[in-house]
Design an enzyme around this catalytic site. Structure first.
Site, PDB file in Angstrom:
ATOM      1  N   HIS A  49       0.834  -1.198   0.000  1.00  0.00           N
ATOM      2  CA  HIS A  49       0.000   0.000   0.000  1.00  0.00           C
ATOM      3  C   HIS A  49       0.879   1.263   0.000  1.00  0.00           C
ATOM      4  O   HIS A  49       0.734   2.132  -0.863  1.00  0.00           O
ATOM      5  CB  HIS A  49      -0.917  -0.012   1.227  1.00  0.00           C
ATOM      6  CG  HIS A  49      -1.802   1.186   1.340  1.00  0.00           C
ATOM      7  ND1 HIS A  49      -3.126   1.165   0.968  1.00  0.00           N
ATOM      8  CD2 HIS A  49      -1.566   2.459   1.757  1.00  0.00           C
ATOM      9  CE1 HIS A  49      -3.655   2.356   1.150  1.00  0.00           C
ATOM     10  NE2 HIS A  49      -2.728   3.170   1.636  1.00  0.00           N
ATOM     11  N   GLU A  50       1.806   1.317   0.947  1.00  0.00           N
ATOM     12  CA  GLU A  50       2.646   2.510   1.047  1.00  0.00           C
ATOM     13  C   GLU A  50       3.566   2.625  -0.162  1.00  0.00           C
ATOM     14  O   GLU A  50       3.853   3.728  -0.630  1.00  0.00           O
ATOM     15  CB  GLU A  50       3.456   2.502   2.346  1.00  0.00           C
ATOM     16  CG  GLU A  50       2.608   2.485   3.622  1.00  0.00           C
ATOM     17  CD  GLU A  50       1.523   3.548   3.660  1.00  0.00           C
ATOM     18  OE1 GLU A  50       1.683   4.610   3.023  1.00  0.00           O
ATOM     19  OE2 GLU A  50       0.477   3.316   4.307  1.00  0.00           O
TER      20      GLU A  50
ATOM     21  N   HIS B 107       1.738   4.412  -2.885  1.00  0.00           N
ATOM     22  CA  HIS B 107       1.821   5.873  -2.734  1.00  0.00           C
ATOM     23  C   HIS B 107       3.197   6.358  -3.179  1.00  0.00           C
ATOM     24  O   HIS B 107       3.329   7.379  -3.848  1.00  0.00           O
ATOM     25  CB  HIS B 107       1.632   6.271  -1.266  1.00  0.00           C
ATOM     26  CG  HIS B 107       0.218   6.238  -0.778  1.00  0.00           C
ATOM     27  ND1 HIS B 107      -0.808   6.903  -1.417  1.00  0.00           N
ATOM     28  CD2 HIS B 107      -0.343   5.640   0.307  1.00  0.00           C
ATOM     29  CE1 HIS B 107      -1.941   6.710  -0.734  1.00  0.00           C
ATOM     30  NE2 HIS B 107      -1.689   5.943   0.300  1.00  0.00           N
TER      31      HIS B 107
ATOM     32  N   HIS C 217       3.605   6.626  -6.906  1.00  0.00           N
ATOM     33  CA  HIS C 217       2.878   7.790  -7.397  1.00  0.00           C
ATOM     34  C   HIS C 217       3.751   9.035  -7.247  1.00  0.00           C
ATOM     35  O   HIS C 217       3.828   9.884  -8.127  1.00  0.00           O
ATOM     36  CB  HIS C 217       1.586   7.934  -6.573  1.00  0.00           C
ATOM     37  CG  HIS C 217       0.501   8.729  -7.232  1.00  0.00           C
ATOM     38  ND1 HIS C 217      -0.622   9.132  -6.551  1.00  0.00           N
ATOM     39  CD2 HIS C 217       0.356   9.203  -8.490  1.00  0.00           C
ATOM     40  CE1 HIS C 217      -1.414   9.808  -7.367  1.00  0.00           C
ATOM     41  NE2 HIS C 217      -0.839   9.866  -8.555  1.00  0.00           N
TER      42      HIS C 217
END
Ligand code: ZN
Length: 682
Positions: free
Chosen positions: A470-471, A474, A477
């Protein structure tokens, strides 16, 4: 003596940065920024990107670059000195941002550029920087006549006072309750870790036995595991009536009147700025277009999920009856029997999975996954990089061409001086300077996992692996962006309800057999995770998922109804609004005394007012984006490249709906979310 925060460096010199450098550096940089703004504004009347915005953006980048290690050290190498220095910077920064938001000269200059002939010659990303800035100026009331602007300021100040008071009441009410227990048999069923924590609480107050509190880990352990039904009821009652007119501390910290005032002021603020409701105001910066669209979205999901949620709930009550002959199923029984049923159906413990996820295998697997998807290569760099702790590692990401895209620090293990949780933060944002050189983005990826013990490597649970993905989503991105303007580069300028797309999206690769063989391998035998364990894990994933979805819908609809136009009476009926929403979407109605809303800090004191729906909205985007990979192959290089170029590289430079459509070829569909949650479309 020179201040290391003011020097130019490509990576923060962590060993040189001391608490005494922090506040002076921030003060100095803010002063330089304000001077630059005044100087640029005075230099000409004919403002342009190059004579105004570019220099201001560059100055802003200096400030963020200095602020980043301060905030980061406060989070990962905390001490009283760092905390004091960090806290002393906060009011200075907030005053600075208010000053910028209310700067009429600057606003007029941006307006001038927007209306000038040169605007159409700017590239679309530059245009977006300017239209975003104008939007934010206007949302901070700058376009209003003076008397209204003054009222705007009063409302803002009052709101920050009231929301802080709301939080303080919740905190006081939470801390006011505790229960001292000396007979351990009353706590039967609680896991060892929860018992140890309750014992420690008692010891810290120089008492024997155990002390239960309403802190979430303790509440959660009791309501989920305690065999003692009366105890569950007592803890439930205390927890669900915090800061209200009910329960053991009725009326002592009642938030009700504050909530009424907060809602009224928010509505007034929205109307002052020209909106018909606070929901409209909230959506001005989000991907969702209108309140009607959000309502329709939530209600559609409710219609799909409720029938299955009712079946799940009936199954739960039946199970409680079979197991304990329970006839009058209550709110304080649901988590307890839910956990028992889950264990019965899908007995799988996260601890059992740990040996299959040693750190090296997980990391190299993660890097292989993103290499297959985006063609990027990730390599560790050990020399000439300073970190804040010996266990922190540093990696560089290169594009297919070999060009450096960005880099990241990886800080995986829990430490005493480190804040809990997991997060991605920006160390440096991609930015192009007027002399043509480009700052590549740098990220901090922070988790709180168990480290290695003796000769045994760090072993992660599947939950932790998912958190890391998940991290990292980010992080990609932030790091793979090609946008050179910090305001809309990476995660910046991305709408709140779309920013979780890349992170939730990457989690999917933790749930596919094809990718699990890359990220799992027993730390002793090297064997990938056995099929039977994997199947159990997958089945447990969607246990009671419709009930969970209905609960999220209840929160989201309540929040949105409460802030919508129809609920703006002088005395809004908050309980009535919640009751109506529950009639519509909930499968179980909590007892009359339940005052969940009085401690719903997300919407009354946090940033989720008229925005709680964002969690589900972003999940629709990530599920639907992933469904294209399901159709075309989870390692299809063309699909991966499309996601890279349509979404990850674009940051906030275009509207999220446009980016999504460019990738998916159509508007988002909720079908994949339902399917991934195991909900059959109604
Ligand atoms: Zn996230």
């Amino acid at each position: 003596m020179t201040n290391p925060l003011l020097q130019s460096w490509s990576l923060p010199p962590f060993s040189a940065i001391q608490p005494e450098h922090m506040e002076p550096a921030i003060k100095q940089l803010i002063k330089e920024n304000l001077d630059t703004i005044e100087e640029r504004l005075a230099a000409t009347q004919d403002y342009s990107w190059h004579n105004l915005i570019q220099p201001i953006e560059e100055k802003g980048e200096h400030l963020s670059r200095a602020w980043s290690p301060i905030g980061h050290l406060n989070a990962v190498r905390n001490s009283q000195e760092v905390r004091d220095a960090f806290n002393s910077c906060l009011p200075i920064l907030s005053e600075y941002s208010t000053k910028l938001g209310q700067h009429r000269g600057l606003y007029n200059a941006y307006k001038h550029i927007h209306q000038s002939a040169g605007f159409s010659e700017l590239d679309s990303a530059q245009q977006k920087v300017i239209t975003n800035a104008l939007r934010d100026f206007e949302l901070s009331g700058i376009g209003l006549p003076e008397d209204k602007q003054q009222r705007y300021g009063e409302i803002r100040a009052k709101l920050s006072e009231l929301t802080a008071k709301f939080d303080a009441n919740v905190l006081d009410a939470t801390n006011a309750w505790s229960k001292h227990i000396t007979d351990v048999t009353e706590l039967e069923g609680l896991p060892e870790s929860a018992l140890a924590a309750a014992k420690q609480t008692a010891q810290s107050q120089e008492k024997d036995g155990y002390i239960l509190t309403l802190q979430f880990p303790c509440y959660f352990a009791v309501i989920t595991y305690a065999n003692n039904r009366a105890l569950r009821q007592e803890v439930y009652t205390a927890f669900s009536t915090r800061a209200s007119d009910e329960g053991p501390h009725a009326n002592q910290w009642d938030n009700h009147d504050l909530m009424v005032d907060i809602l009224a002021l928010r509505h007034e603020l929205a109307v002052l700025l020209g909106f018909t409701s606070y929901t409209e105001y909230s959506l001005a910066t989000k991907m969702a277009e209108s309140p009607a669209q959000v309502f329709e979205f939530l209600r559609h999901l409710a219609v799909q999920a409720k029938p299955q949620a009712e079946i799940e709930y009936a199954r739960l009550r039946e199970f409680a009856q079979e197991l304990d002959g329970l006839e009058d199923f209550q709110a304080w029984d649901a988590p307890y029997y839910g956990e028992k049923l889950k264990q019965k159906l899908h007995q799988v413990s996260q601890e059992e999975l740990r040996p299959y996820f040693p750190e090296d295998k997980v990391l190299s697997g993660l890097f292989t996954v993103v290499n297959k998807l985006y063609g990027i290569n990730i390599e560790e760099k050990t020399e000439h990089v300073e970190t804040w702790h010996p266990s922190v590692r540093y990696f560089e990401i290169r594009r297919t061409t070999g060009e450096l895209a960005g880099s990241f620090y990886l800080d995986l293990y829990a430490r005493q001086d480190k804040r809990g949780g997991a997060w991605m933060d920006e160390c440096k944002v991609r930015c192009e300077f007027s002399d043509g050189h480009i700052n590549e983005p740098v990220a901090y990826l922070t988790c709180n996992f168990n480290g290695p013990v003796g000769d045994t490597p760090a072993l992660f649970t599947h939950d932790e692996v998912e958190t890391l993905f998940h991290e990292f989503g980010h992080g990609l991105h932030h790091m793979l962006t090609r946008i050179n303007y910090p305001d809309i580069s990476g995660i910046n300028g991305v709408a709140w309800d779309a920013v979780e797309l890349p992170s939730q999206f990457l989690e999917n690769w933790c749930w596919q057999k094809e990718s699990l063989t890359l990220i799992s391998g027993h730390y002793q035998s090297g064997e990938p995770i056995p099929d039977v364990l994997f199947d159990k894990l997958n089945n447990a994933r969607n246990f009671q998922s419709s009930m969970q979805l209905c609960r999220q819908l209840e929160f989201a609809l309540f929040d949105f109804e409460l802030h919508s136009k129809d609920n703006q009476h002088t005395k809004p009926d908050i309980q009535g609004c919640l009751d109506t929403v529950r009639q519509e979407v909930a499968v179980s109605i909590p007892p009359q005394f339940n005052r969940f809303q009085n401690s719903f800090s997300h919407i009354f004191a946090g940033g989720y007012a008229a925005g709680y729906y964002s969690y589900l909205w972003a999940e629709v985007l990530s599920s639907d984006a992933f469904s294209r990979f399901e159709e075309e192959g989870i390692f299809n290089t063309q699909t991966g490249n499309d996601f890279l170029t349509c979404i990850l590289e674009k940051g906030g430079s275009e509207e999220p709906m446009e980016l999504f459509k460019a990738f998916r070829g159509r508007e988002p569909s909720v079908e994949p979310l339902l399917r991934h949650r195991g909900i059959k479309a109604a």
